[in-house]
Design an enzyme around this catalytic site. Sequence first.
Site, mmCIF file in Angstrom:
data_model
loop_
_atom_site.group_PDB
_atom_site.id
_atom_site.type_symbol
_atom_site.label_atom_id
_atom_site.label_comp_id
_atom_site.label_asym_id
_atom_site.label_seq_id
_atom_site.Cartn_x
_atom_site.Cartn_y
_atom_site.Cartn_z
ATOM 1 N N ASP A 1 -7.941 0.706 6.705
ATOM 2 C CA ASP A 1 -8.004 -0.585 7.317
ATOM 3 C C ASP A 1 -6.763 -1.029 7.942
ATOM 4 O O ASP A 1 -6.539 -2.172 8.665
ATOM 5 C CB ASP A 1 -8.465 -1.802 6.305
ATOM 6 C CG ASP A 1 -9.992 -1.684 5.890
ATOM 7 O OD1 ASP A 1 -10.851 -1.357 6.878
ATOM 8 O OD2 ASP A 1 -10.164 -1.703 4.942
ATOM 9 N N LYS B 1 0.861 -1.305 -0.144
ATOM 10 C CA LYS B 1 0.065 -0.008 0.092
ATOM 11 C C LYS B 1 0.680 1.396 -0.045
ATOM 12 O O LYS B 1 0.457 2.121 -0.488
ATOM 13 C CB LYS B 1 -1.072 -0.054 1.206
ATOM 14 C CG LYS B 1 -2.163 -0.677 0.898
ATOM 15 C CD LYS B 1 -3.338 0.263 0.708
ATOM 16 C CE LYS B 1 -4.529 -0.361 -0.306
ATOM 17 N NZ LYS B 1 -5.447 0.580 -0.527
HETATM 18 C C1 LIG Z 1 -3.380 -5.912 1.807
HETATM 19 C C2 LIG Z 1 -4.454 -5.194 0.890
HETATM 20 N N1 LIG Z 1 -4.616 -6.104 -0.431
HETATM 21 C C3 LIG Z 1 -5.350 -5.488 -1.202
HETATM 22 C C4 LIG Z 1 -6.185 -4.250 -0.856
HETATM 23 C C5 LIG Z 1 -7.251 -3.754 -1.935
HETATM 24 O O1 LIG Z 1 -6.901 -2.475 -2.066
HETATM 25 P P1 LIG Z 1 -7.937 -1.195 -2.883
HETATM 26 O O2 LIG Z 1 -8.753 -0.743 -1.628
HETATM 27 O O3 LIG Z 1 -7.289 -0.412 -3.417
HETATM 28 O O4 LIG Z 1 -8.866 -2.491 -3.569
HETATM 29 C C6 LIG Z 1 -5.928 -3.483 0.336
HETATM 30 C C7 LIG Z 1 -6.433 -2.403 0.761
HETATM 31 O O5 LIG Z 1 -6.270 -1.905 2.058
HETATM 32 C C8 LIG Z 1 -4.804 -4.336 1.268
HETATM 33 O O6 LIG Z 1 -4.571 -3.549 2.505
#
Ligand SMILES: Cc1ncc(COP(=O)(O)O)c(C=O)c1O
Length: 403
Positions: free
Chosen positions: A122, A75
């Site tokens: 989150d 992220k």
């Molecule tokens: C580990 C992880 N994977 C995938 C995502 C998904 O990303 P997005 O919110 O851009 O769809 C997040 C989002 O916080 C994440 O923390």
Amino acid sequence: MAELIHYLHQQKEDNLSVVNHYGYEQAEKVCRFHSSFPEYTVTPLVRLENLAKLFGVKDIYVKDESYRFGLNAFKVLGGSYAIACELAKRLQLPVEELTYDKLMAPEVKQKLGELTFVTATDGNHGRGVAWTASRLQQKAIVLMPKGTELARLEAIRDFEAEAYITDVNYDDTVRMARKIAAECGGIMVQDTSWEGYEDVPLHIMQGYTTMGYEIVQQLQGVRPTHVFLQAGVGAMAGAVAAFLADYYKADKPIITIVEPEKADCIFKTAKADDGRLHNVTGALDSIMAGLCCGEPCSLAWDMLRRYADNFASMPDEFAAYGMRVLGNPLSGDTAIVSGESGAAGLGFALLGRSDVHANSLLQLDESSVVLCISTEGDTAPAKYRSIVWSGEYSLDKLSSVEK
Ligand SMILES: Cc1ncc(COP(=O)(O)O)c(C=O)c1O
């Protein structure tokens, strides 16, 4: 295994052309910025040859983002690039001219003054924003939704950010963060868009294209035929899907978007197919904490409706399965520590391959080259152990659940 996959929607072909802000040239610039940080290294692209054989596909590649900047998740790529774009604007410089060293120069720091970056998260996005703020000697305020694991809060406080857990869900926490940013004159760095707030999410999405850029170099000419991308608000999936569409043009892989069934706003939006975004409300309580977002990012949806082929809504057990497979590989394959959100794509791909109905839509066969991104490591270590070591959320429990 048949009949395990209950919600898989296939999108009608949509050939609308659009300006692609997430293509190769853009990604090259973004990657140049990221690589100016001393912590930058290309994260591994792991080839799981024996797993591929077992599941009857040609190859499986997993990008392991647990190595990203020592932060255990991808992220930071988005938050750091969006912050760079914001600082470039204030310095009246093209972002291409900014590097980590330049941003650390005393005269630049003086020109920028004291800044506060505000976000709701989150976990992983907020950690990336807090890390970037601390690396640039600026301040961050980070709000997290009700039910957030304390380990995730502490991981953000480690970077001297002011971080709190609210008593509301993710989307209401975003609204609280906006209010705080407005009150304290802070800069909102949010990975979702709303009316009048599109530049920052655009830059965040562009930040994620570093992963696509690295992947195509690492594949050395091998073309993935099937890509599985997990979605929260859809920003990561939208950016990577658009990057791959730009790079592979007519040979674009089949792209499948996966979400937790308790927060499947992208799936619902695709299924409704009525030109509107569809939200999911309520507690959004999935183990895939990073994917627990009820409101799609409109910029991301604009890419996904063009470039994604399938949308899936899946139970927590699928992600847990992916975590166990990645953490306990077949002899000769490399182990990957993948968290609940990280393993969602691979979990779905493997179970989809084993499900007759799902596979008739996914079209996986002996010639398929599968690509997934393990977007995080064990960002909630106790939860990771209870799933991978103690077998919590096993698939056996699933068959007895009435859908
Ligand atoms: C580990 C992880 N994977 C995938 C995502 C998904 O990303 P997005 O919110 O851009 O769809 C997040 C989002 O916080 C994440 O923390």
